[in-house]
Design a protein around this motif. Structure first.
Motif, PDB file in Angstrom:
ATOM      1  N   LEU A 128      52.663  38.153  46.940  1.00 37.75           N
ATOM      2  CA  LEU A 128      53.542  38.572  45.859  1.00 37.75           C
ATOM      3  C   LEU A 128      52.594  39.102  44.790  1.00 37.75           C
ATOM      4  O   LEU A 128      51.483  38.581  44.639  1.00 37.75           O
ATOM      5  CB  LEU A 128      54.335  37.390  45.311  1.00 37.75           C
ATOM      6  N   THR A 129      53.004  40.100  44.024  1.00 38.14           N
ATOM      7  CA  THR A 129      52.102  40.642  43.020  1.00 38.14           C
ATOM      8  C   THR A 129      52.801  40.803  41.678  1.00 38.14           C
ATOM      9  O   THR A 129      54.025  40.997  41.615  1.00 38.14           O
ATOM     10  CB  THR A 129      51.522  42.006  43.446  1.00 38.14           C
ATOM     11  N   ALA A 130      51.981  40.718  40.631  1.00 37.99           N
ATOM     12  CA  ALA A 130      52.451  40.959  39.274  1.00 37.99           C
ATOM     13  C   ALA A 130      51.360  41.741  38.541  1.00 37.99           C
ATOM     14  O   ALA A 130      50.181  41.445  38.702  1.00 37.99           O
ATOM     15  CB  ALA A 130      52.732  39.640  38.562  1.00 37.99           C
ATOM     16  N   PRO A 131      51.757  42.719  37.711  1.00 35.25           N
ATOM     17  CA  PRO A 131      50.777  43.570  37.034  1.00 35.25           C
ATOM     18  C   PRO A 131      50.271  43.040  35.693  1.00 35.25           C
ATOM     19  O   PRO A 131      49.375  43.623  35.108  1.00 35.25           O
ATOM     20  CB  PRO A 131      51.543  44.873  36.828  1.00 35.25           C
ATOM     21  N   ASP A 132      50.856  41.943  35.201  1.00 33.94           N
ATOM     22  CA  ASP A 132      50.418  41.404  33.911  1.00 33.94           C
ATOM     23  C   ASP A 132      50.747  39.917  33.833  1.00 33.94           C
ATOM     24  O   ASP A 132      51.433  39.374  34.697  1.00 33.94           O
ATOM     25  CB  ASP A 132      51.047  42.186  32.745  1.00 33.94           C
ATOM     26  N   GLY A 133      50.243  39.292  32.770  1.00 37.39           N
ATOM     27  CA  GLY A 133      50.398  37.852  32.628  1.00 37.39           C
ATOM     28  C   GLY A 133      51.832  37.400  32.441  1.00 37.39           C
ATOM     29  O   GLY A 133      52.260  36.398  33.030  1.00 37.39           O
ATOM     30  N   GLU A 134      52.593  38.103  31.627  1.00 40.10           N
ATOM     31  CA  GLU A 134      53.995  37.732  31.399  1.00 40.10           C
ATOM     32  C   GLU A 134      54.786  37.737  32.703  1.00 40.10           C
ATOM     33  O   GLU A 134      55.494  36.791  33.026  1.00 40.10           O
ATOM     34  CB  GLU A 134      54.655  38.695  30.396  1.00 40.10           C
ATOM     35  N   MET A 193      44.391  34.790  39.814  1.00 38.83           N
ATOM     36  CA  MET A 193      44.610  35.209  38.434  1.00 38.83           C
ATOM     37  C   MET A 193      43.453  36.050  37.902  1.00 38.83           C
ATOM     38  O   MET A 193      42.334  35.548  37.742  1.00 38.83           O
ATOM     39  CB  MET A 193      44.755  33.958  37.560  1.00 38.83           C
ATOM     40  N   ASP A 194      43.732  37.327  37.626  1.00 34.36           N
ATOM     41  CA  ASP A 194      42.769  38.143  36.899  1.00 34.36           C
ATOM     42  C   ASP A 194      42.739  37.606  35.470  1.00 34.36           C
ATOM     43  O   ASP A 194      43.778  37.283  34.903  1.00 34.36           O
ATOM     44  CB  ASP A 194      43.215  39.601  36.928  1.00 34.36           C
ATOM     45  N   LEU A 195      41.558  37.486  34.884  1.00 36.21           N
ATOM     46  CA  LEU A 195      41.469  36.948  33.523  1.00 36.21           C
ATOM     47  C   LEU A 195      41.666  38.016  32.456  1.00 36.21           C
ATOM     48  O   LEU A 195      42.156  37.730  31.369  1.00 36.21           O
ATOM     49  CB  LEU A 195      40.118  36.247  33.311  1.00 36.21           C
ATOM     50  N   GLY A 196      41.317  39.266  32.759  1.00 36.55           N
ATOM     51  CA  GLY A 196      41.407  40.347  31.780  1.00 36.55           C
ATOM     52  C   GLY A 196      42.694  41.121  31.899  1.00 36.55           C
ATOM     53  O   GLY A 196      42.675  42.309  32.224  1.00 36.55           O
ATOM     54  N   LEU A 197      43.802  40.484  31.632  1.00 30.38           N
ATOM     55  CA  LEU A 197      45.114  41.122  31.758  1.00 30.38           C
ATOM     56  C   LEU A 197      45.599  41.662  30.415  1.00 30.38           C
ATOM     57  O   LEU A 197      45.240  41.121  29.367  1.00 30.38           O
ATOM     58  CB  LEU A 197      46.140  40.100  32.261  1.00 30.38           C
ATOM     59  N   PRO A 198      46.441  42.711  30.442  1.00 33.08           N
ATOM     60  CA  PRO A 198      47.056  43.179  29.196  1.00 33.08           C
ATOM     61  C   PRO A 198      48.123  42.189  28.729  1.00 33.08           C
ATOM     62  O   PRO A 198      48.653  41.416  29.522  1.00 33.08           O
ATOM     63  CB  PRO A 198      47.686  44.515  29.604  1.00 33.08           C
ATOM     64  N   GLY A 199      48.430  42.214  27.458  1.00 35.77           N
ATOM     65  CA  GLY A 199      49.413  41.269  26.922  1.00 35.77           C
ATOM     66  C   GLY A 199      48.793  39.889  26.877  1.00 35.77           C
ATOM     67  O   GLY A 199      47.724  39.715  26.296  1.00 35.77           O
ATOM     68  N   ILE A 200      49.422  38.931  27.496  1.00 31.91           N
ATOM     69  CA  ILE A 200      48.778  37.615  27.572  1.00 31.91           C
ATOM     70  C   ILE A 200      47.721  37.684  28.666  1.00 31.91           C
ATOM     71  O   ILE A 200      47.968  38.179  29.763  1.00 31.91           O
ATOM     72  CB  ILE A 200      49.778  36.458  27.794  1.00 31.91           C
ATOM     73  N   ASP A 201      46.526  37.232  28.345  1.00 31.00           N
ATOM     74  CA  ASP A 201      45.441  37.317  29.322  1.00 31.00           C
ATOM     75  C   ASP A 201      45.577  36.216  30.382  1.00 31.00           C
ATOM     76  O   ASP A 201      46.486  35.377  30.322  1.00 31.00           O
ATOM     77  CB  ASP A 201      44.075  37.289  28.636  1.00 31.00           C
ATOM     78  N   GLU A 211      47.284  40.780  38.821  1.00 33.15           N
ATOM     79  CA  GLU A 211      46.177  41.743  38.681  1.00 33.15           C
ATOM     80  C   GLU A 211      46.724  43.028  38.075  1.00 33.15           C
ATOM     81  O   GLU A 211      47.698  43.582  38.592  1.00 33.15           O
ATOM     82  CB  GLU A 211      45.567  42.012  40.063  1.00 33.15           C
ATOM     83  N   ASP A 212      46.111  43.508  36.993  1.00 32.23           N
ATOM     84  CA  ASP A 212      46.617  44.706  36.334  1.00 32.23           C
ATOM     85  C   ASP A 212      46.132  46.004  36.965  1.00 32.23           C
ATOM     86  O   ASP A 212      46.792  47.029  36.838  1.00 32.23           O
ATOM     87  CB  ASP A 212      46.293  44.695  34.839  1.00 32.23           C
ATOM     88  N   ASN A 213      45.010  45.980  37.670  1.00 30.79           N
ATOM     89  CA  ASN A 213      44.481  47.190  38.279  1.00 30.79           C
ATOM     90  C   ASN A 213      45.187  47.428  39.615  1.00 30.79           C
ATOM     91  O   ASN A 213      45.044  46.639  40.550  1.00 30.79           O
ATOM     92  CB  ASN A 213      42.970  47.062  38.482  1.00 30.79           C
ATOM     93  N   GLU A 214      45.940  48.508  39.690  1.00 28.73           N
ATOM     94  CA  GLU A 214      46.756  48.777  40.879  1.00 28.73           C
ATOM     95  C   GLU A 214      45.921  48.903  42.146  1.00 28.73           C
ATOM     96  O   GLU A 214      46.307  48.399  43.206  1.00 28.73           O
ATOM     97  CB  GLU A 214      47.590  50.042  40.669  1.00 28.73           C
ATOM     98  N   MET A 215      44.760  49.553  42.047  1.00 27.49           N
ATOM     99  CA  MET A 215      43.916  49.705  43.239  1.00 27.49           C
ATOM    100  C   MET A 215      43.412  48.335  43.717  1.00 27.49           C
ATOM    101  O   MET A 215      43.415  48.061  44.919  1.00 27.49           O
ATOM    102  CB  MET A 215      42.754  50.650  42.941  1.00 27.49           C
ATOM    103  N   ASN A 216      42.973  47.488  42.797  1.00 29.43           N
ATOM    104  CA  ASN A 216      42.545  46.141  43.173  1.00 29.43           C
ATOM    105  C   ASN A 216      43.694  45.349  43.769  1.00 29.43           C
ATOM    106  O   ASN A 216      43.535  44.642  44.766  1.00 29.43           O
ATOM    107  CB  ASN A 216      41.986  45.381  41.960  1.00 29.43           C
ATOM    108  N   ARG A 217      44.864  45.447  43.133  1.00 35.15           N
ATOM    109  CA  ARG A 217      46.043  44.715  43.596  1.00 35.15           C
ATOM    110  C   ARG A 217      46.380  45.110  45.036  1.00 35.15           C
ATOM    111  O   ARG A 217      46.600  44.250  45.891  1.00 35.15           O
ATOM    112  CB  ARG A 217      47.207  45.012  42.647  1.00 35.15           C
TER     113      ARG A 217
END
Length: 126
Positions: free
Chosen positions: A29-35, A51-59, A8-14
């Motif tokens: 466990l958390t990750a801020p982007d698809g890569e 999996m958030d679908l609207g991620l930066p980099g690889i979606d 999830e790229d949104n820190e507040m949501n994460r």
């Protein structure tokens, strides 16, 4: 205790989703982007991926395809977790390899039920 990788790229949501699920007995466990998410999934082999679908980099669609293409991670259930509520988005998520789909804002009871079903723990307390 089941381990969930939240990509999830949104820190507040994460942070909010992590705290809510940790209170329900899951390890997050958390990750801020698809890569990073794909890398972390391969390294840690979680029990399930949100999996958030609207991620930066690889979606999230491409990240899911990569997870499902890797023999080491292809059996890990992936739940699309997104604000995208169109039927076409849902269909695209399943075509990418997602095992289930849920929308934001998160309905915790519904999400936990889906997680437990995918993990084969439907009868566990919420």
């Amino acid at each position: 205790m089941s381990r969930i990788l939240l990509i999830e790229d949104n820190e507040m949501n994460r942070d909010a989703i992590s705290r809510l699920l940790e209170r329900r007995g899951f390890t997050l466990l958390t990750a801020p982007d698809g890569e990073e998410g794909v890398r972390l999934c391969g390294e840690t082999l979680p029990d399930l991926v949100l999996m958030d679908l609207g991620l930066p980099g690889i979606d999230g669609f491409e990240a899911t395809r990569r997870i499902k293409a890797d023999p080491a991670t292809q059996g890990i259930p992936v739940v699309a977790l997104t604000a995208r509520a169109l039927t076409s988005d849902r269909e695209a998520a399943f075509e990418a390899g997602c095992d289930d789909y849920d929308t934001k804002p998160v309905d915790l009871t519904r999400l936990v039920a889906k997680i437990r079903q995918l993990l084969g723990r439907e009868g566990d307390a919420p």
